[in-house]
Design an enzyme around this catalytic site. Structure first.
Site, PDB file in Angstrom:
ATOM      1  CG  ASP A  51     -11.276  -0.808   6.128  1.00 23.51           C
ATOM      2  OD1 ASP A  51     -10.051  -1.054   6.112  1.00 23.51           O
ATOM      3  OD2 ASP A  51     -11.855  -0.345   7.133  1.00 23.51           O
ATOM      4  CB  SER A  52      -6.615  -0.823   2.628  1.00 25.36           C
ATOM      5  OG  SER A  52      -6.624  -2.209   2.348  1.00 25.36           O
ATOM      6  CG  ASP A  90     -10.801  -4.858   7.112  1.00 21.08           C
ATOM      7  OD1 ASP A  90     -10.493  -5.582   8.076  1.00 21.08           O
ATOM      8  OD2 ASP A  90     -10.000  -4.086   6.556  1.00 21.08           O
ATOM      9  CE  LYS A 120      -8.219  -6.156   9.323  1.00 20.35           C
ATOM     10  NZ  LYS A 120      -8.399  -4.789   9.901  1.00 20.35           N
ATOM     11  CD  GLU A 122      -9.662  -0.206  11.929  1.00 14.94           C
ATOM     12  OE1 GLU A 122      -9.819   0.838  12.600  1.00 14.94           O
ATOM     13  OE2 GLU A 122      -9.281  -0.203  10.749  1.00 14.94           O
ATOM     14  CD  GLU A 189      -2.217  -0.390  10.068  1.00 15.61           C
ATOM     15  OE1 GLU A 189      -1.964   0.409   9.144  1.00 15.61           O
ATOM     16  OE2 GLU A 189      -3.312  -0.960  10.210  1.00 15.61           O
TER      17      GLU A 189
END
Length: 289
Positions: A51-52, A90, A120, A122, A189
């Site tokens: 999602d970056s 993501d 993925k 978080e 991260e």
């Protein structure tokens, strides 16, 4: 590259990644487009459609505005451009946090509409239950601990983790919980090196470090950062190229040639009065007939 050739190559799978724990370091990069995925595929074990993309490709100041539809669109492109690397996508902010059922609905859309091999998520207090729910229903899940970009509004910015004993313990507990819930790998991260090494040693799933430690089982970076596409890059990024300056140079040369009427020349012009076809050979994916 023919469709037949693509069918001959078996994609790397979640079990393949999991079994690399403690072995040769795993290589991962982000990808958002088919051309970039094609360039990265041979070198990478895993391509993350992160999602970056919200910050890299869409100009947002964080990943929070990214939508599920955006992730699916980018995921489809990356799947078309790659053939070997595992592709993980993501789940964006707001698509999985409410409850496991909501996460399952989002993940099913991603898997069905892109053909990717995993998603993925978080970390957070409710996420281990979500990971377990997804894995039990056939969806490979990659975890993410430490600096979590989707939590930027809670953290007050993109802040490294592991400065205090309590924070270190929390991140380690999250990594344990995600692994025990069935995550096949964990992104670590923005944490202190000793914490990253401790997590890698303590859990059974392979770790992918980003701003973490060479002691992780693998590494991942945002591709555009390591290629020097931006004026500023984080401390943990090594620039392997400086494409921004090269693109600026090339665009400047193009602009000069256009303004001086040096481009297009005869070699770049169709049927230029000689009665002969253009000198340039058509590329396999040319769009102009």
């Amino acid at each position: 590259m023919s469709t037949h050739r693509k069918s001959e190559v078996r994609r790397i799978s979640a079990p393949d990644i999991f079994q690399r724990k403690g072995g040769d370091p795993l290589v991962a990069l982000t990808a958002y487009t088919a051309p970039m995925a094609r360039l990265l595929d041979d070198a990478c074990d895993l391509l993350l459609v992160g999602d970056s993309t919200g910050m890299v490709a869409h100009g947002f100041s964080s990943t929070v505005p990214v939508t599920l539809d955006m992730m699916i669109l980018h995921g489809q492109a990356v799947m078309r451009g790659s053939r070997k690397a595992m592709v993980v996508i993501d789940l964006p902010f707001g698509s999985y946090e409410a409850n496991p059922e909501a996460a399952y609905g989002a993940a099913v859309r991603v898997m069905k509409e892109t053909g990717a091999q995993g998603v993925k998520v978080e970390s957070g207090p409710t996420i281990p239950d979500t990971i377990r729910y997804l894995v039990d229903r056939g969806i490979p899940v990659m975890g993410h601990v430490g600096l979590c970009p989707q939590a930027v509004n809670i953290d007050g910015g993109f802040k490294a983790k592991g400065r205090t004993a309590a924070e270190r313990q929390s991140v380690l507990a999250q990594a344990h919980a995600a692994t025990e819930a069935g995550a096949f790998a964990i992104v670590v991260e923005g944490v202190a090196e000793s914490l990253a090494r401790g997590i890698t040693k303590a859990i059974g799933a392979p770790t992918f470090g980003i701003g973490a430690s060479a002691g992780c089982d693998g590494q991942i970076l945002v591709t555009e950062d390591m290629l020097g596409m931006f004026e500023w890059t984080p401390k943990f990024v090594r620039r392997y190229a400086n494409l921004a300056s090269e693109i600026t140079r090339a665009v400047g040369a193009y602009a000069e040639d256009v303004r001086a009427r040096r481009f297009p020349a005869a070699a770049e012009t169709y049927f230029n009065g000689t009665g002969q076809p253009p000198l340039l050979e058509a590329a396999p994916d040319q769009r102009l007939s």
